[in-house]
Design a protein around this motif. Structure first.
Motif, short mmCIF file in Angstrom:
data_model
loop_
_atom_site.label_atom_id
_atom_site.label_comp_id
_atom_site.label_asym_id
_atom_site.label_seq_id
_atom_site.Cartn_x
_atom_site.Cartn_y
_atom_site.Cartn_z
N LEU A 31 -27.03 10.45 16.02
CA LEU A 31 -28.48 10.30 15.90
C LEU A 31 -29.17 11.46 15.18
O LEU A 31 -30.30 11.31 14.71
CB LEU A 31 -29.10 10.12 17.30
CG LEU A 31 -28.64 8.88 18.07
CD1 LEU A 31 -29.23 8.88 19.48
CD2 LEU A 31 -29.05 7.61 17.33
N GLY A 32 -28.52 12.60 15.13
CA GLY A 32 -29.13 13.76 14.47
C GLY A 32 -30.36 14.28 15.17
O GLY A 32 -31.26 14.85 14.55
N TYR A 33 -30.40 14.15 16.50
CA TYR A 33 -31.57 14.55 17.27
C TYR A 33 -31.58 16.05 17.62
O TYR A 33 -32.62 16.59 17.98
CB TYR A 33 -31.66 13.76 18.57
CG TYR A 33 -32.16 12.34 18.43
CD1 TYR A 33 -32.63 11.84 17.22
CD2 TYR A 33 -32.18 11.48 19.53
CE1 TYR A 33 -33.09 10.54 17.10
CE2 TYR A 33 -32.64 10.18 19.43
CZ TYR A 33 -33.09 9.71 18.22
OH TYR A 33 -33.56 8.42 18.11
N THR A 34 -30.42 16.69 17.60
CA THR A 34 -30.32 18.05 18.12
C THR A 34 -29.16 18.78 17.47
O THR A 34 -28.26 18.16 16.89
CB THR A 34 -30.12 18.03 19.65
OG1 THR A 34 -30.05 19.38 20.15
CG2 THR A 34 -28.84 17.31 20.03
N TYR A 35 -29.18 20.10 17.58
CA TYR A 35 -28.03 20.90 17.13
C TYR A 35 -26.92 20.90 18.18
O TYR A 35 -25.77 21.20 17.87
CB TYR A 35 -28.46 22.34 16.84
CG TYR A 35 -29.22 22.49 15.56
CD1 TYR A 35 -28.59 22.31 14.33
CD2 TYR A 35 -30.57 22.81 15.56
CE1 TYR A 35 -29.29 22.45 13.14
CE2 TYR A 35 -31.28 22.95 14.37
CZ TYR A 35 -30.63 22.76 13.17
OH TYR A 35 -31.32 22.90 11.98
#
Length: 444
Positions: free
Chosen positions: A300-304
């Motif tokens: 999802l690419g929501y967080t590192y």
């Protein structure tokens, strides 16, 4: 043509070091020595059985203040002369209050053992408590509190702790106290609290390349610390809040990302499910390749990064998910996380469990490869009432965990509907977004 990933070898069997010395000094201090040839930095951890809950009512923060004052000067080396003596020996000295005990820490070169241990003993046996130094340390502690409260990650952790622990518990509030209570503390209060430090029941852990006469050196250094007739100071028992769970939002109007913690009380190390639960938590969210990190970061690419951990809390335990997300995806990230915490319909596979076990077993030699790491771990175990063989026994139990045990342990402990959720971020955007997906968040 793609290159196949190499197969990982099974973890090399590891045994946590055993103490070469387990003796008591004349004043009652238990000495645990771990001889580590080639480790020329000696690490000492002094575990003093004065829990955080021993602080007087209305004067929270006095434990940390008393320790910082003691580290600033002693009767033998008053004022700046103590700092100069410590610097001459190339030592580092720190301390911290804890739920079970108070911890003092010293690290120094093996060649400086005798002089360094002498200075270390002065801290607890004869601290100088000058009014000017108490005031200086109070101001530093107040500044530290202000700085920490401006950190969203710390603010999230502090608020999360207060969401699941009973309000009457000292552990539910920050170790450093608050401005109102710190300003009530007098010099006499500090002297009285330092008077609770006693060799009776204390343990000195020493790890590194040790000399044959270690006990004699320790006896010479710590004999100045006289026995005291004090009643036992029992740590408070863990109690949960009865009015939870909560979904709390701490407002940071200009924030472009939100810090999030999700979790609840769980099980402790004395529960038979603890090894299997530890494996399951690692597989669900405790490693880079875990389900939660793979979904929230990679897919999802929501967080590192996102992490789920199981940790002992006093005589019990907790499970805690933590991460930070862009404001606009925070609500969905929380929803996705809660769905992942429910694994009944998608149990952990044999490969996931095996990978988690290999990680736990394989990382031990790296985690405990320094004298400091070993001394700190032993100090924590002793404070919790465990013995030095706990790590090796735990690793043996990890080897026996199978998918059925891991899934059963996780589903019997983790319940998404019972989780507390704390969000530190832009409340104006986050509260409505949470409401849209069915979560009523409270602004605090």
């Amino acid at each position: 043509m793609p290159i196949a990933r190499p197969e990982l070898a099974k973890p090399t069997p590891y045994s946590f070091p055993k103490p070469c010395i387990d003796e008591s000094l004349s004043n009652g201090i238990r000495v645990l020595g771990f001889n580590l040839p080639g480790q020329y930095i000696i690490s000492c951890r002094l575990v003093v059985p004065v829990p955080l809950s021993a602080e007087p009512t209305g004067k929270e923060g006095i434990s940390a203040l008393s320790q910082n004052v003691a580290l600033s000067g002693t009767n033998q080396h008053p004022g700046i002369s103590f700092a100069e003596a410590v610097e001459d020996q190339g030592m580092s000295l720190t301390s911290k209050p804890g739920h079970f005990a108070t911890f003092f820490q010293a690290d120094f070169a093996a060649s400086r053992l005798e002089a360094a241990l002498g200075l270390f003993a002065e801290v607890v046996s004869a601290p100088e408590t000058a009014a000017q130094e108490v005031e200086r340390q109070r101001k530093l502690q107040l500044a530290n509190i202000d700085q920490l409260n401006s950190n969203p990650s710390y603010l999230c952790s502090k608020t999360f702790t207060s969401a699941f622990l009973a309000e009457k518990m000292r552990m539910s509030r920050p170790n450093l106290g608050d401005a109102e209570q710190l300003n009530r503390i007098s010099v006499d209060d500090v002297v009285d609290f330092q008077g609770l430090w006693s060799p009776t029941g204390s343990t000195l852990v020493i790890a590194g390349e040790l000399p044959d006469d270690l006990l004699e050196v320790a006896e010479k250094a710590f004999s100045v610390w006289q026995k005291k007739t004090l009643g036992p100071l029992t740590p408070e028992k863990i109690e949960e809040r009865a009015d939870g769970p909560f979904i709390w939002v701490v407002d940071r109007p200009e924030a472009v990302q939100a810090n999030v913690q999700i979790g609840a009380m769980g099980i402790g190390r004395d529960d038979k499910r603890w090894p299997a639960f530890s494996v399951a938590c690692l597989a669900v969210g405790g490693s880079f390749g875990s389900r939660l990190n793979s979904l929230l970061r990679e897919d999802l690419g929501y967080t590192y990064g996102a992490r789920l951990s199981a940790a002992p809390v006093g005589d019990r335990g907790m499970y805690n998910f933590s991460s930070s997300f862009r404001t606009e995806v925070t609500a969905d990230a929380i929803d996705q996380t809660l769905k992942q915490l429910s694994i009944e319909a998608n149990p952990l596979t044999e490969q996931e469990v095996e990978d988690a076990k290999n990680y736990i077993l394989g990382i031990s030699p790296m985690v405990y490869n320094t004298s400091g790491a070993i001394a700190s771990q032993v100090g924590a175990l002793i404070a919790a009432g465990l013995e030095t063989d706990y790590i090796s026994r735990f690793d043996s139990l990890i080897q026996e965990v199978n998918p059925a045990a891991a899934n059963t342990a996780f589903t019997s402990v983790v319940s998404p509907k019972d989780c507390n959720i704390v969000i530190v971020g832009n409340a104006e955007k986050i509260v409505p977004a949470m409401a849209q997906i069915g979560y009523k968040a409270e602004l605090i």
